[in-house]
Design an enzyme around this catalytic site. Sequence first.
Site, mmCIF file in Angstrom:
data_model
loop_
_atom_site.group_PDB
_atom_site.id
_atom_site.type_symbol
_atom_site.label_atom_id
_atom_site.label_comp_id
_atom_site.label_asym_id
_atom_site.label_seq_id
_atom_site.Cartn_x
_atom_site.Cartn_y
_atom_site.Cartn_z
ATOM 1 N N ARG A 223 0.856 -1.180 0.000
ATOM 2 C CA ARG A 223 0.000 0.000 0.000
ATOM 3 C C ARG A 223 0.896 1.235 0.000
ATOM 4 O O ARG A 223 1.994 1.217 0.566
ATOM 5 C CB ARG A 223 -0.879 0.055 1.257
ATOM 6 C CG ARG A 223 -2.076 -0.860 1.232
ATOM 7 C CD ARG A 223 -3.153 -0.376 0.264
ATOM 8 N NE ARG A 223 -4.329 -1.244 0.268
ATOM 9 C CZ ARG A 223 -4.512 -2.275 -0.563
ATOM 10 N NH1 ARG A 223 -3.607 -2.571 -1.474
ATOM 11 N NH2 ARG A 223 -5.609 -2.995 -0.506
ATOM 12 N N HIS B 171 -1.452 0.733 -9.518
ATOM 13 C CA HIS B 171 -2.110 -0.166 -8.561
ATOM 14 C C HIS B 171 -2.828 -1.304 -9.294
ATOM 15 O O HIS B 171 -4.024 -1.529 -9.077
ATOM 16 C CB HIS B 171 -3.098 0.607 -7.670
ATOM 17 C CG HIS B 171 -3.498 -0.167 -6.442
ATOM 18 N ND1 HIS B 171 -3.798 0.413 -5.236
ATOM 19 C CD2 HIS B 171 -3.648 -1.494 -6.226
ATOM 20 C CE1 HIS B 171 -4.111 -0.511 -4.348
ATOM 21 N NE2 HIS B 171 -4.034 -1.695 -4.938
HETATM 22 P P1 NDP Z 1 -1.605 -11.544 4.547
HETATM 23 O O1 NDP Z 1 -2.470 -11.056 5.648
HETATM 24 O O2 NDP Z 1 -1.742 -12.964 4.105
HETATM 25 O O3 NDP Z 1 -0.065 -11.326 4.919
HETATM 26 C C1 NDP Z 1 0.396 -10.192 5.559
HETATM 27 C C2 NDP Z 1 1.820 -10.443 6.014
HETATM 28 O O4 NDP Z 1 2.332 -9.248 6.599
HETATM 29 C C3 NDP Z 1 1.909 -11.525 7.089
HETATM 30 O O5 NDP Z 1 3.040 -12.339 6.895
HETATM 31 C C4 NDP Z 1 2.058 -10.719 8.378
HETATM 32 O O6 NDP Z 1 2.769 -11.399 9.404
HETATM 33 C C5 NDP Z 1 2.888 -9.560 7.881
HETATM 34 N N1 NDP Z 1 2.747 -8.424 8.780
HETATM 35 C C6 NDP Z 1 1.657 -7.690 9.086
HETATM 36 N N2 NDP Z 1 1.929 -6.731 9.980
HETATM 37 C C7 NDP Z 1 3.247 -6.858 10.246
HETATM 38 C C8 NDP Z 1 4.140 -6.166 11.110
HETATM 39 N N3 NDP Z 1 3.727 -5.156 11.877
HETATM 40 N N4 NDP Z 1 5.430 -6.573 11.137
HETATM 41 C C9 NDP Z 1 5.866 -7.602 10.384
HETATM 42 N N5 NDP Z 1 5.061 -8.311 9.545
HETATM 43 C C10 NDP Z 1 3.770 -7.933 9.481
HETATM 44 O O7 NDP Z 1 -1.832 -10.561 3.329
HETATM 45 P P2 NDP Z 1 -1.612 -10.834 1.766
HETATM 46 O O8 NDP Z 1 -0.283 -11.464 1.600
HETATM 47 O O9 NDP Z 1 -2.783 -11.517 1.189
HETATM 48 O O10 NDP Z 1 -1.627 -9.333 1.203
HETATM 49 C C11 NDP Z 1 -0.679 -8.382 1.639
HETATM 50 C C12 NDP Z 1 -1.060 -6.993 1.164
HETATM 51 O O11 NDP Z 1 -0.840 -6.871 -0.238
HETATM 52 C C13 NDP Z 1 -2.517 -6.604 1.311
HETATM 53 O O12 NDP Z 1 -2.820 -6.219 2.646
HETATM 54 C C14 NDP Z 1 -2.662 -5.452 0.337
HETATM 55 O O13 NDP Z 1 -2.375 -4.237 0.985
HETATM 56 C C15 NDP Z 1 -1.588 -5.749 -0.698
HETATM 57 N N6 NDP Z 1 -2.158 -6.067 -2.015
HETATM 58 C C16 NDP Z 1 -1.828 -5.257 -3.072
HETATM 59 C C17 NDP Z 1 -2.303 -5.545 -4.329
HETATM 60 C C18 NDP Z 1 -1.910 -4.722 -5.501
HETATM 61 O O14 NDP Z 1 -2.455 -4.905 -6.593
HETATM 62 N N7 NDP Z 1 -0.944 -3.826 -5.354
HETATM 63 C C19 NDP Z 1 -3.189 -6.695 -4.571
HETATM 64 C C20 NDP Z 1 -3.434 -7.478 -3.410
HETATM 65 C C21 NDP Z 1 -2.949 -7.155 -2.169
HETATM 66 P P3 NDP Z 1 2.153 -12.731 10.080
HETATM 67 O O15 NDP Z 1 2.187 -13.789 8.984
HETATM 68 O O16 NDP Z 1 3.078 -13.031 11.170
HETATM 69 O O17 NDP Z 1 0.753 -12.398 10.496
HETATM 70 C C1 OXD Z 2 -6.040 -5.633 -2.965
HETATM 71 C C2 OXD Z 2 -5.624 -4.676 -3.977
HETATM 72 O O1 OXD Z 2 -5.932 -5.348 -1.768
HETATM 73 O O2 OXD Z 2 -5.967 -4.862 -5.163
HETATM 74 O O3 OXD Z 2 -6.500 -6.728 -3.350
HETATM 75 O O4 OXD Z 2 -4.934 -3.715 -3.658
#
Ligand code: NDP
Ligand code: OXD
Length: 313
Positions: A228, A276
């Site tokens: 993000r 995005h």
């Molecule tokens: P998940 O919830 O599966 O994974 C999030 C990861 O971030 C986890 O490993 C989590 O740790 C880690 N995390 C969260 N907070 C912290 C912190 N404070 N310190 C260290 N690690 C942290 O999410 P996804 O993988 O499915 O998606 C990730 C992000 O990708 C979404 O939230 C979205 O913002 C973005 N996204 C962007 C898209 C785009 O087109 N640009 C499309 C889709 C998503 P833990 O495993 O220990 O909980």
């Molecule tokens: C998502 C994105 O969060 O597209 O899936 O950013």
Amino acid sequence: MSILISMDHSFATPLCKTIENLDPNRRVYIWPDVPDLNGITYALLWKHRYNTLHQLPQLELILSYGAGVDHILSDPDLPDCPIVRFVDPDLTQSMSEYICMQVLLHQRRFLDLYSQQKHKIWRSIPQYYAKDIRIGIMGLGVLGKDAALKLKALGFHVTGWARSRKHITGIDCFVGASEFDAFLGQTDILVCLLPLTDKTEGLLDRQLFQKLPRDGPLPGPVLINAGRGGLHVETDIIDALDNGTLYAASLDVFETEPLADSSPLWDHPRVIITPHNAADTTPYSFARYALRQITQYERGLPLENLVDLGRGY
Ligand code: NDP
Ligand code: OXD
């Protein structure tokens, strides 16, 4: 048991049609054209209008059209009901393709080669093996883990960092604040796939960039952010690129979207910008997913991919 869709019409209209085709008995409405707000049980949301959900007294379940839920959790008027986020193999594959593409572009010095092409310059630029480039992935969730494994399969040296301890074959996993600097200290290309929460906001700033090593094979550290825009500080990225703290950046997300015409990022020679769409949700895949979750909910079965409101993702 009607469904409300609240998002931009370019997504809402095909999503509504797809749900109606898949489940003709289901009543589906697009905000604000809802004849009976009391009849709405489910809300499918993407950047919905804030302070509207309280008008739905029978709302039982929210589904996020995206994997990220910051757009929902920042609604000051959020009702007390479960939130399910989108997880989908095609979305995961798309994100891994984007991450691998950006990593390969920087590993192979594509920005410099392309700049040479524009000036008709025939000059070899040193190329380095994948195994000699260290990729560090922030976030080892659904998307980060898949990208890590695909980069590993390409031959890169891959590490990852998450909030909780992970055990992923072939990937060195770091955890939490105590291991953050060690993780950064061995990262040539930093990939961010974190969610935006109060703990991660603004994390990608000048202090962090200064912790990335400058002894790797590339001319300097590279940042790839597809999480993000709120995770990074754009003025710090530009300064870091200009003073050599960062060599290059690939950005799919921005502090404000769409990115303003006036942003210097657009014209920076070592920045790759995408609007995005590293991994887009499609109406068809989301409609099937949402109907599956709703059916499970109505049968009293557990929901998948529930958001933890305490953690914020
Ligand atoms: P998940 O919830 O599966 O994974 C999030 C990861 O971030 C986890 O490993 C989590 O740790 C880690 N995390 C969260 N907070 C912290 C912190 N404070 N310190 C260290 N690690 C942290 O999410 P996804 O993988 O499915 O998606 C990730 C992000 O990708 C979404 O939230 C979205 O913002 C973005 N996204 C962007 C898209 C785009 O087109 N640009 C499309 C889709 C998503 P833990 O495993 O220990 O909980
Ligand atoms: C998502 C994105 O969060 O597209 O899936 O950013």
